[in-house]
Design a protein around this motif. Structure first.
Motif, PDB file in Angstrom:
ATOM      1  N   GLY A 117      13.037  27.844  30.284  1.00  0.00           N
ATOM      2  CA  GLY A 117      13.548  29.041  29.632  1.00  0.00           C
ATOM      3  C   GLY A 117      14.190  29.959  30.664  1.00  0.00           C
ATOM      4  N   ASP A 118      15.039  30.866  30.189  1.00  0.00           N
ATOM      5  CA  ASP A 118      15.740  31.762  31.104  1.00  0.00           C
ATOM      6  C   ASP A 118      15.783  33.157  30.488  1.00  0.00           C
ATOM      7  N   VAL A 119      16.241  34.132  31.283  1.00  0.00           N
ATOM      8  CA  VAL A 119      16.317  35.513  30.807  1.00  0.00           C
ATOM      9  C   VAL A 119      17.402  35.629  29.736  1.00  0.00           C
ATOM     10  N   PHE A 120      17.465  36.735  29.050  1.00  0.00           N
ATOM     11  CA  PHE A 120      18.393  36.908  27.935  1.00  0.00           C
ATOM     12  C   PHE A 120      19.847  36.857  28.403  1.00  0.00           C
ATOM     13  N   ALA A 121      20.629  36.036  27.734  1.00  0.00           N
ATOM     14  CA  ALA A 121      22.058  35.990  28.029  1.00  0.00           C
ATOM     15  C   ALA A 121      22.728  37.306  27.659  1.00  0.00           C
ATOM     16  N   SER A 122      22.241  37.949  26.607  1.00  0.00           N
ATOM     17  CA  SER A 122      22.842  39.210  26.146  1.00  0.00           C
ATOM     18  C   SER A 122      22.546  40.370  27.090  1.00  0.00           C
ATOM     19  N   ARG A 123      21.478  40.231  27.881  1.00  0.00           N
ATOM     20  CA  ARG A 123      20.990  41.258  28.795  1.00  0.00           C
ATOM     21  C   ARG A 123      20.521  42.520  28.072  1.00  0.00           C
ATOM     22  N   GLN A 124      20.452  42.503  26.776  1.00  0.00           N
ATOM     23  CA  GLN A 124      20.075  43.715  26.045  1.00  0.00           C
ATOM     24  C   GLN A 124      18.688  44.232  26.421  1.00  0.00           C
ATOM     25  N   PRO A 125      17.677  43.322  26.574  1.00  0.00           N
ATOM     26  CA  PRO A 125      16.353  43.854  26.907  1.00  0.00           C
ATOM     27  C   PRO A 125      16.040  43.852  28.407  1.00  0.00           C
ATOM     28  N   ASP A 126      17.077  43.671  29.251  1.00  0.00           N
ATOM     29  CA  ASP A 126      16.806  43.571  30.686  1.00  0.00           C
ATOM     30  C   ASP A 126      16.091  44.814  31.220  1.00  0.00           C
ATOM     31  N   PRO A 127      15.171  44.689  32.170  1.00  0.00           N
ATOM     32  CA  PRO A 127      14.606  43.420  32.645  1.00  0.00           C
ATOM     33  C   PRO A 127      13.491  42.949  31.717  1.00  0.00           C
ATOM     34  N   VAL A 128      13.651  41.750  31.200  1.00  0.00           N
ATOM     35  CA  VAL A 128      12.650  41.177  30.327  1.00  0.00           C
ATOM     36  C   VAL A 128      11.444  40.774  31.171  1.00  0.00           C
ATOM     37  N   LEU A 129      10.314  40.597  30.533  1.00  0.00           N
ATOM     38  CA  LEU A 129       9.090  40.215  31.215  1.00  0.00           C
ATOM     39  C   LEU A 129       9.315  38.994  32.110  1.00  0.00           C
ATOM     40  N   GLN A 130       8.889  39.075  33.353  1.00  0.00           N
ATOM     41  CA  GLN A 130       8.952  38.022  34.372  1.00  0.00           C
ATOM     42  C   GLN A 130      10.358  37.816  34.934  1.00  0.00           C
ATOM     43  N   GLN A 131      11.266  38.717  34.647  1.00  0.00           N
ATOM     44  CA  GLN A 131      12.614  38.597  35.193  1.00  0.00           C
ATOM     45  C   GLN A 131      12.676  39.156  36.607  1.00  0.00           C
ATOM     46  N   ILE A 132      13.371  38.421  37.491  1.00  0.00           N
ATOM     47  CA  ILE A 132      13.678  38.924  38.828  1.00  0.00           C
ATOM     48  C   ILE A 132      15.048  39.588  38.775  1.00  0.00           C
ATOM     49  N   VAL A 182      17.738  16.919  36.640  1.00  0.00           N
ATOM     50  CA  VAL A 182      18.790  17.595  35.884  1.00  0.00           C
ATOM     51  C   VAL A 182      18.161  18.820  35.232  1.00  0.00           C
ATOM     52  N   THR A 183      18.756  19.987  35.475  1.00  0.00           N
ATOM     53  CA  THR A 183      18.200  21.238  34.969  1.00  0.00           C
ATOM     54  C   THR A 183      19.181  21.899  34.008  1.00  0.00           C
ATOM     55  N   LEU A 184      18.733  22.096  32.781  1.00  0.00           N
ATOM     56  CA  LEU A 184      19.497  22.858  31.789  1.00  0.00           C
ATOM     57  C   LEU A 184      18.731  24.145  31.508  1.00  0.00           C
ATOM     58  N   SER A 185      19.235  25.257  32.030  1.00  0.00           N
ATOM     59  CA  SER A 185      18.576  26.544  31.843  1.00  0.00           C
ATOM     60  C   SER A 185      18.914  27.087  30.464  1.00  0.00           C
ATOM     61  N   LEU A 186      17.881  27.545  29.782  1.00  0.00           N
ATOM     62  CA  LEU A 186      18.038  27.933  28.376  1.00  0.00           C
ATOM     63  C   LEU A 186      17.609  29.381  28.162  1.00  0.00           C
ATOM     64  N   PRO A 187      18.558  30.337  28.209  1.00  0.00           N
ATOM     65  CA  PRO A 187      18.206  31.730  27.903  1.00  0.00           C
ATOM     66  C   PRO A 187      17.488  31.818  26.562  1.00  0.00           C
ATOM     67  N   GLN A 188      16.453  32.624  26.515  1.00  0.00           N
ATOM     68  CA  GLN A 188      15.602  32.588  25.326  1.00  0.00           C
ATOM     69  C   GLN A 188      16.297  33.074  24.056  1.00  0.00           C
ATOM     70  N   ASP A 189      17.273  33.958  24.180  1.00  0.00           N
ATOM     71  CA  ASP A 189      17.983  34.362  22.973  1.00  0.00           C
ATOM     72  C   ASP A 189      18.931  33.260  22.503  1.00  0.00           C
ATOM     73  N   VAL A 190      19.539  32.544  23.454  1.00  0.00           N
ATOM     74  CA  VAL A 190      20.456  31.464  23.088  1.00  0.00           C
ATOM     75  C   VAL A 190      19.697  30.294  22.458  1.00  0.00           C
ATOM     76  N   GLN A 191      18.481  30.040  22.906  1.00  0.00           N
ATOM     77  CA  GLN A 191      17.681  28.971  22.296  1.00  0.00           C
ATOM     78  C   GLN A 191      17.569  29.150  20.785  1.00  0.00           C
ATOM     79  N   ALA A 192      17.445  30.384  20.348  1.00  0.00           N
ATOM     80  CA  ALA A 192      17.214  30.664  18.928  1.00  0.00           C
ATOM     81  C   ALA A 192      18.488  30.981  18.169  1.00  0.00           C
ATOM     82  N   GLU A 193      19.623  31.020  18.852  1.00  0.00           N
ATOM     83  CA  GLU A 193      20.887  31.385  18.216  1.00  0.00           C
ATOM     84  C   GLU A 193      21.452  30.208  17.421  1.00  0.00           C
ATOM     85  N   ALA A 194      21.981  30.489  16.238  1.00  0.00           N
ATOM     86  CA  ALA A 194      22.495  29.442  15.344  1.00  0.00           C
ATOM     87  C   ALA A 194      23.965  29.159  15.617  1.00  0.00           C
ATOM     88  N   TYR A 195      24.360  27.892  15.326  1.00  0.00           N
ATOM     89  CA  TYR A 195      25.752  27.473  15.506  1.00  0.00           C
ATOM     90  C   TYR A 195      25.998  26.280  14.588  1.00  0.00           C
TER      91      TYR A 195
END
Length: 646
Positions: A117-132, A182-195
């Motif tokens: 998992g990764d930090v929010f792509a939108s950055r709206q809640p930055d800094p999210v919990l555990q974010q550097i 192989v590493t695919l980083s998945l921002p937590q908001d994008v994980q739940a975003e529909a397409y």
């Protein structure tokens, strides 16, 4: 074109469930399942997707992110890179825990798919919990640390990026020349975003493992070089095992009278009993292999990356006329040691060489030397297996200036054990089931195993030494058991490595996948303890000792640990061993158990197998107050002068 509306995580799971690998006409489901530890960074994205529809993917609950990723690596390694597990974690410390495992997989050329998992792509809640937060670059997260240890890295910032990222991920994971983490980083908001994904993205995909043939020109060069040499040796690397080229190598060697030696990754491909198998080579190599390696005028490296332990820091091959012929599917590895490159699949290359060399009437000129060295090696192995402690005439395998008897006396007083490490290995080699798989990774055990362990040649030797990662042993043993549920799996691990990481022992209990942990407790990081003393230091912070209130240093008495009690609390069947008969009895009973076991063996420190005719370059202080260290520096300079520069 039909569309399917899914979240990014749901689409990823569906894609992974439809990947297959074709090897020599056989089709294999490539991704067996997913190891998961859920946190706020992945539980509502990947977690929801897996709960809703994981397809045929098996989901395992890990205990530590590094541990579960080692289990996935162990599985893929035992499956000869033809099937894998993926791993998903939360953000921050959850993902950071997998970095060591990623490095281990990449160093060993083992496919490992990581989905942190990764930090929010939108950055709206930055800094999210555990974010550097990096004030100079807000695009950086913990997951950027995966870049140096991944063969492919991507961050999915929008749902539609998933498609090209997945295709590239599969390209690398299924490529024998380029595979690794192989590493695919998945921002937590994008994980739940529909397409709205196109349905063809989820079609069954079959990735073919094509065997690259050797070119006509490269074969001609190889034949010309080989026929000009009288004493070639083959180096059997991990590429022989992964390309299933063991029989091709054996036939090639038998036809032309060529001995072969083994790297850590190559050992276990062909039985140690074969008359042309000289055993492990290099810094952790055995007497027979290293003796003939010094005489060889041609080194044919098959599927090896020529680590410094294989080449003894480019020092081992002392024949002034020695040349190198490198058979490898990877151009990067084929070019090492300035060798002649034969860029091809190991099985294809050996078969083509065999066919062409047969027309020349070529035979190597080793004569009876191979049989003589094998006889000496067998006698040496039997001697080492029978080394026992006797206070009046004990001869240590490694000489040092310390009062060995004082250390022995203290250890024996605390444990009541007189067992030596090489003696225990002899019992194990003679007692374990014929089809058992042993797993090891770090400390003195891999060296001892490569020198004197006699493999049956049935993919029964699983030692990770590309990264020598302490903590790999228990997690990987679970992975091996998942890969081969009908075989007994034994994790051979030192006390130092066991304390580093053994979390997936609990997962083995949860999954009812029995593994056997054979724990060598010498109250020491023995390998490094030997290294420092061999190079002029005293024993310093490598034995496990209480802090001495008088000196303020870690030179008090040894720290005892009851590892059997710890494992029993997890639900394992456990044994305490301090005699040879207790060990035999424990192994017999453990074999009959249906749950994971741990055998806590107290072994005398400083009783591992010494090295044979090898040298390893390490950084030694060029300025010191110790004459012993100064002497080591002088010897270092002599050996550097004998080593190849590149």
């Amino acid at each position: 074109m039909n569309k399917i509306r899914l979240t990014t995580a749901q689409a990823l799971v569906r894609f992974l469930d439809n990947q297959y690998l074709q090897v020599d006409g056989q089709e294999i489901k490539f991704i067996k399942g997913i190891f998961a530890i859920f946190g706020h960074g992945n539980v509502l994205g990947m977690g929801q997707a897996l709960e809703q529809n994981c397809g045929d993917l098996v989901v395992h609950q890990g205990r530590n992110e590094q541990g579960m990723a080692h289990a996935a690596t162990g599985f893929a390694k035992q499956k000869l890179r033809q099937q894998i597990y993926a791993c998903t974690s939360s953000v921050g410390p959850g993902s950071a825990n997998m970095i060591t495992a990623a490095a281990t997989a990449t160093a060993n050329r083992i496919p490992l798919l990581l989905l942190p998992g990764d930090v929010f792509a939108s950055r709206q809640p930055d800094p999210v919990l555990q974010q550097i937060e990096q004030s100079h670059d807000l695009s950086i997260s913990t997951n950027d640390a995966f870049k140096p240890v991944s063969k492919y890295w991507d961050r999915i910032m929008r749902p539609e990026q998933l498609m090209s990222a997945c295709i590239n991920a599969m390209r690398v994971l299924t490529d024998p020349a380029e595979t690794g983490a192989v590493t695919l980083s998945l921002p937590q908001d994008v994980q739940a975003e529909a397409y709205d994904y196109p349905d063809y993205f989820f079609q069954k995909r079959v990735h073919r493992l094509d065997r690259r043939p050797a070119s006509v020109a490269m074969l001609a060069d190889a034949i010309a070089l080989l026929t000009a040499k009288r004493k070639p040796i083959l180096v059997c690397g991990g590429g022989v095992k992964y390309s299933q080229a063991g029989q091709a190598l054996q036939r090639f060697a038998e036809c032309f009278g060529l001995p072969w030696v083994e790297t850590q990754a190559g050992k276990g491909t062909i039985s140690s009993e074969h008359e042309l198998n000289l055993g492990g080579i290099g810094e952790t190599g055995c007497l027979a292999a290293n003796t003939l390696a010094k005489q060889a005028d041609l080194v044919i490296g098959v599927g090896t990356r020529y680590s410094d332990f294989t080449t003894s820091s480019k020092w081992l091959f002392q024949n002034p006329d020695v040349s190198f012929l490198n058979i490898n599917v990877s151009a990067f590895d084929a070019g090492k040691l300035d060798g002649l490159q034969l860029l091809a699949d190991a099985r294809e290359a050996l078969s083509a060489l065999h066919q062409q060399l047969s027309t020349t009437g070529y035979q190597a000129g080793w004569g009876g030397e191979i049989a003589r060295m094998r006889a000496e090696q067998f006698a040496e192995t039997q001697r080492v297996y029978q080394v026992q402690y006797r206070a009046d005439d004990f001869i240590p395998e490694i000489n040092d200036h310390l009062d060995r008897e004082q250390v022995f006396a203290e250890f024996i007083n605390k444990t009541g054990s007189f067992l030596t490490q090489s003696q225990v290995l002899g019992v194990l080699n003679n007692t374990l089931p014929q089809d058992a798989v042993i797993v090891a990774a770090a400390g003195s055990l891999p060296g001892d195993l490569q020198r004197v362990w006699r493999s049956k040649g049935s993919n029964d030797y699983h030692v990770e030494y590309g990264y020598s990662c302490m903590g790999y042993e228990v997690g990987a043993a679970l992975g091996v058991k998942l890969a081969e549920p009908d075989r007994e799996v034994y994790s051979l691990v030192g006390d130092g490595a066991f304390m580093m990481l053994h979390s997936e022992l609990v997962t083995s209990i949860q999954e009812r996948k029995k593994i056997n942990v054979v724990l060598f407790d010498n109250m020491t990081n023995g390998c490094i303890n030997n290294l420092q003393m061999e190079h002029g230091m005293d024993s310093y912070a490598t034995e496990f000792r209480f802090r001495n209130e008088g000196t303020g240093q870690l030179d008090g008495s040894l720290v005892p640990v009851d590892f059997a009690m710890l494992a029993a609390a997890y639900g394992c069947k456990t044994y305490r061993v301090s005699t040879e008969q207790q060990l035999i009895d424990a192994l017999t009973d453990a074999h009959s158990q249906t749950i994971s076991t741990l055998i806590d063996i107290k072994v005398l420190p400083k009783t591992m197998v010494h090295k044979y005719l090898s040298w390893w370059r390490v950084g030694v202080a060029q300025v010191s107050e110790s004459e012993r260290t100064d002497a080591v520096v002088r010897e270092l300079e002599k050996n550097i002068a004998k080593a190849r520069d590149y």
